[in-house]
Design an enzyme around this catalytic site. Structure first.
Site, PDB file in Angstrom:
ATOM      1  N   MET A 183      -2.022  -1.173  -4.192  1.00 53.80           N
ATOM      2  CA  MET A 183      -2.718  -0.284  -3.944  1.00 53.80           C
ATOM      3  C   MET A 183      -2.496   0.744  -3.646  1.00 53.80           C
ATOM      4  SD  MET A 183      -5.285  -2.645  -1.126  1.00 53.80           S
ATOM      5  CE  MET A 183      -6.314  -1.121  -0.673  1.00 53.80           C
ATOM      6  N   GLY A 219       3.561  -0.548  -1.538  1.00 56.27           N
ATOM      7  CA  GLY A 219       3.291  -0.688  -2.496  1.00 56.27           C
ATOM      8  C   GLY A 219       4.821  -0.598  -3.890  1.00 56.27           C
ATOM      9  N   ILE A 221       1.038  -1.414  -0.041  1.00 55.03           N
ATOM     10  CA  ILE A 221       0.146  -0.015   0.116  1.00 55.03           C
ATOM     11  C   ILE A 221       0.893   0.775  -0.337  1.00 55.03           C
ATOM     12  CG2 ILE A 221      -1.435   1.170   1.530  1.00 55.03           C
ATOM     13  CD1 ILE A 221      -2.720  -1.889   2.519  1.00 55.03           C
ATOM     14  N   CYS A 222       0.724   2.393  -0.913  1.00 52.22           N
ATOM     15  CA  CYS A 222       0.901   2.736  -0.951  1.00 52.22           C
ATOM     16  C   CYS A 222       2.790   3.061  -1.223  1.00 52.22           C
ATOM     17  CB  CYS A 222       0.983   4.324   0.180  1.00 52.22           C
ATOM     18  SG  CYS A 222       1.368   5.920  -0.252  1.00 52.22           S
ATOM     19  N   GLN A 223       2.961   3.783  -0.398  1.00 55.64           N
ATOM     20  CA  GLN A 223       4.922   3.443  -0.962  1.00 55.64           C
ATOM     21  C   GLN A 223       5.740   2.358  -0.338  1.00 55.64           C
ATOM     22  OE1 GLN A 223       7.422   5.055   2.005  1.00 55.64           O
ATOM     23  NE2 GLN A 223       9.324   5.310   1.433  1.00 55.64           N
TER      24      GLN A 223
END
Lengths: 386, 354
Positions: free
Chosen positions: A172, A152, A148-150
């Site tokens: 995501m 990811g 998720i985010c970084q």
């Protein structure tokens, strides 16, 4: 032109101001009566620890219907409990209800002693150790990775370096193509002298990161939000939900200097990941090595990680089983929005269930029952399995 | 729970203050409303209302200074932010109310509204939005000036030009804080000429030990600080100008509505309009390369100031029996390398055993 009509109900305006102050007084009373803001309450067990990292396993009350465990990898920025912010807005609880076997990494709060940690340490060190631990514990060769985010971006790098350990990859709202200037952070990072910043601070303070985030929408985030909050002060539950989000927003760990230096230079400024030029440790990261099924989720109104930074992953990977999923909403709404709970979480679960085939060979490790087993041959007080 | 009890004691006292202020506020509020029909633009009652509001927020914040239970600090922070948010809201009210009065009596021309804008209030409101603290910088410079004065005492007049320069600069601060870049440049030049007439010459004389090194570094820090202040003024100026542009757009929108005979029932309508227009204006600014560069430069200069002050601190602490920052950095590096080595060996050992 002469205006003779009464265009402004000034009487109302003054009354409104009085009402605002009344709300403020009530709000102060309500706030003062709150002494605990609970977040991340889904039951979980600490199963692995290394330095400041903690790996948790969520307790499944029902039946696990998806055989391959899922490891959630959140960003180093802010905290992972956004996925379980409150019981009725929790991606974690939602996925558990859909029969997932969930693990989550808590990166912890780095101190100056962590200032030399590199991108390599996080990805081929900590993350790889967590993956190996889960593989061994679950008796599986491969696990599902949900970044998720970084987190990811980290997961994509990991999946490219260790494709044999990843069964399915879910990304995501994660950035992969940093050439865009759609998001202000992307534009600002390009003119940031990260060397000076890291050489001075070593650990970049969370407050510094936060001030950047608040600048993205200064009027909404510094004024409107708090004035709007006063409308809900009499409803304790609503106020608590507001405070949970506030707690998350301002619960910002510092960023380890060396890791951030490389992330800013190689990703935000050099865009090396998508170009296939990124080196982690002594290894080149080739996204074409991502040959496992990919679900790439982006948020259409994401002001932190714009779609233009997320979507290109699907063209860069080697797999043919790739899905691009558009969530209609913003970056934070993706975690806590009601639509996210109703639509996104079930979609994630269905996608993973569909790809939960029994092509897994048992790992040489012992199965799940060996919960107290040591992960490494030699285990120090800094590295232990619980 | 002792700390919680303390907290609530303080809280109770503050409540008494609050109620006292509330009574006063209600009276003034009533007076304000009574006098409303004839003199809203002058706002005699409203001014009193503001005073009470300010004293109330101050008393609440003072009361919250005591220690509290676990999450109380966080709650206090939220309350503080709420007060900051509502203060900005209040300021917006202060700016707008004269317009509301005037618009019913005069021509609905945007220029007219613009003339009514009180720049001081406007600036104060934007300071709340962006968290600018004009006093903070003044305090730094004041402190630096004091330090220079102290140093001057044992550096045989060598520092005099700097003390004089700092004194001159402090006079220019009020102007600089009003967003006049030329004032910042004046400060810069004044400090630079001091630099030129002292350090410039000192570079050609033999070293006189650590004291000289300290003084040089301190002056270097001040030099950086003046460059930082100039850049920061430029930055704040850009922010204020953008805010003013947004404000004019709001005025134009209001004027348009007025000309169509539309009515504004609630202040919140203005509030929403102002937020939306301002947010868009700042987004447009933030997106530009110029802003991105300016922000990057500002950050870099501020970091340089910090770097020099760290070095200075090390010089002063060098003779004391404590670990210095640079020494700790070396230690951390050694620990990091060793841990990495141990982990690698553990991995190899694990593989060998399996």
């Amino acid at each position: 032109m002469k205006s003779q009509v009464k265009n402004f109900n000034v009487h109302n305006f003054i009354k409104e101001l009085g009402e605002l102050n009344t709300k403020l007084i009530k709000g102060t009373e309500t706030l003062a009566a709150i002494d605990e803001i609970d977040v991340g309450t889904a039951p979980k067990e600490l199963v692995y620890e290394e330095d400041k990292l903690k790996l948790y396993h969520y307790k499944q009350k029902g039946k696990v219907t998806c055989g391959v465990p899922v490891l959630i990898v959140y960003a180093l920025v802010n905290r992972q409990y956004i996925l379980d912010l409150q019981p009725d807005r929790s991606i974690v609880r939602n996925l558990l209800q859909h029969g997932m076997d969930l693990y989550i990494i808590d990166w912890g709060y780095p101190t100056k002693s962590d200032m030399y940690l590199t991108l390599d340490d996080y990805i081929t060190g900590y993350l790889d150790h967590c993956v190996d631990f889960i593989r061994k514990r679950a008796g599986k060769d491969k696990i599902n990775l949900m970044g998720i985010c970084q987190g990811g971006t980290f997961s994509a790098i990991y999946a490219a370096l260790y494709p044999k350990k990843v069964k399915n990859f879910v990304a995501m709202v994660a950035p992969f193509d940093f050439s865009t200037n759609d998001g202000l952070l992307f534009s600002w990072a390009k003119n940031l002298n990260i060397d000076s910043l890291v050489d001075t601070y070593r650990i970049i303070p969370g407050d510094f990161m936060n001030s950047g985030f608040l600048m993205l929408m200064p009027f909404t985030l510094n004024i409107r939000k708090y004035v709007d909050m006063l409308d809900m002060v009499e409803d304790r539950e609503k106020l608590l939900n507001f405070l949970r989000m506030e707690k998350w927003i301002f619960d910002s760990p510092g960023q380890t200097g060396e890791c951030l230096r490389q992330f800013i230079k190689d990703c935000y400024q050099g865009n090396k990941l998508i170009k296939g030029e990124l080196r982690v440790g002594d290894r080149l990261v080739d996204l074409k090595n991502i040959t496992m099924p990919l679900l790439n989720v982006y948020a259409s109104a994401d002001h932190l990680v714009p779609p233009a930074a997320t979507r290109p992953l699907n063209d860069a990977v080697g797999t043919t089983d790739k899905t691009l999923y558009e969530f209609k909403g913003g970056h934070i709404g993706l975690f806590v929005g009601s639509k996210s709970q109703k639509e996104l979480a079930p979609t994630l679960a269905a996608w993973l269930h569909k790809r939960d085939g029994e092509d897994q060979t048992k790992a040489s490790a012992k199965p799940e029952s060996t919960r107290t087993e040591k992960a490494g041959r030699t285990t120090s007080d800094r590295k232990r399995n619980l | 729970m002792e700390s919680a009890n303390d907290y609530f004691d303080i809280w109770l006292k503050s409540q008494e203050l609050v109620f006292g202020n509330l009574t006063e506020m209600t009276q003034k509020f009533q007076q304000g409303l009574q006098g409303f029909g004839g003199n809203v633009g002058g706002m005699p009652g409203f001014g009193g209302f503001q005073d009470v509001y300010t004293s109330w927020t101050k008393s609440v914040m003072n009361a919250l200074q005591g220690r509290g239970p676990a999450d109380m600090n966080f709650v206090k922070e939220t309350l503080s932010k709420t007060l900051t948010g509502s203060t900005a809201y209040q300021k917006l009210h202060e700016i707008w109310l004269p317009f509301f009065k005037a618009i019913q009596e005069k021509n609905a021309s945007p220029n007219f509204y613009k003339d009514l804008t009180d720049p001081a209030k406007f600036k104060e409101m934007l300071d709340h939005v962006f968290g600018f603290d004009p006093t903070a910088v003044s305090q730094i410079v004041e402190q630096a000036s004091k330090l220079l004065e102290t140093l001057a005492g044992y550096s045989q007049g060598f520092m005099k030009p700097w003390v004089d320069a700092a004194g001159k600069s402090s006079k220019d601060f009020p102007n600089m804080m009003e967003g006049h870049p030329e004032s910042a440049m004046k400060i810069f030049h004044s400090l630079f000429s001091a630099f030129d007439s002292t350090i410039g010459r000192v570079f050609h004389v033999p070293a006189v030990g650590k004291d000289r090194e300290k003084i040089e570094l301190l002056l270097r820090s001040l030099d950086d600080l003046s460059v930082y202040l100039a850049k920061r003024t430029e930055y704040e100026h850009t922010m204020y100008v953008t805010g003013l542009g947004a404000f004019e757009k709001v005025i134009a929108t209001v004027a348009d509505k007025v000309s169509k005979g539309e009515e504004f029932e609630r202040f919140d309508e203005f509030f929403d309009l102002w937020i939306d227009v301002s947010e868009k204006a700042y987004y447009a600014l933030f997106q530009t390369q110029d802003f991105s560069k300016m922000q990057g430069e500002l950050l870099e200069i501020s970091v340089q100031v910090r770097q020099h002050s760290f070095k200075l601190m090390e010089l002063y602490l060098y003779d004391f029996p404590i670990a210095l920052r640079s020494e700790m950095d070396d230690l951390y590096k050694t620990v990091y390398d060793l841990k990495k080595k141990v982990k690698s060996l553990e991995k190899q050992l694990g593989k060998a055993h399996s």
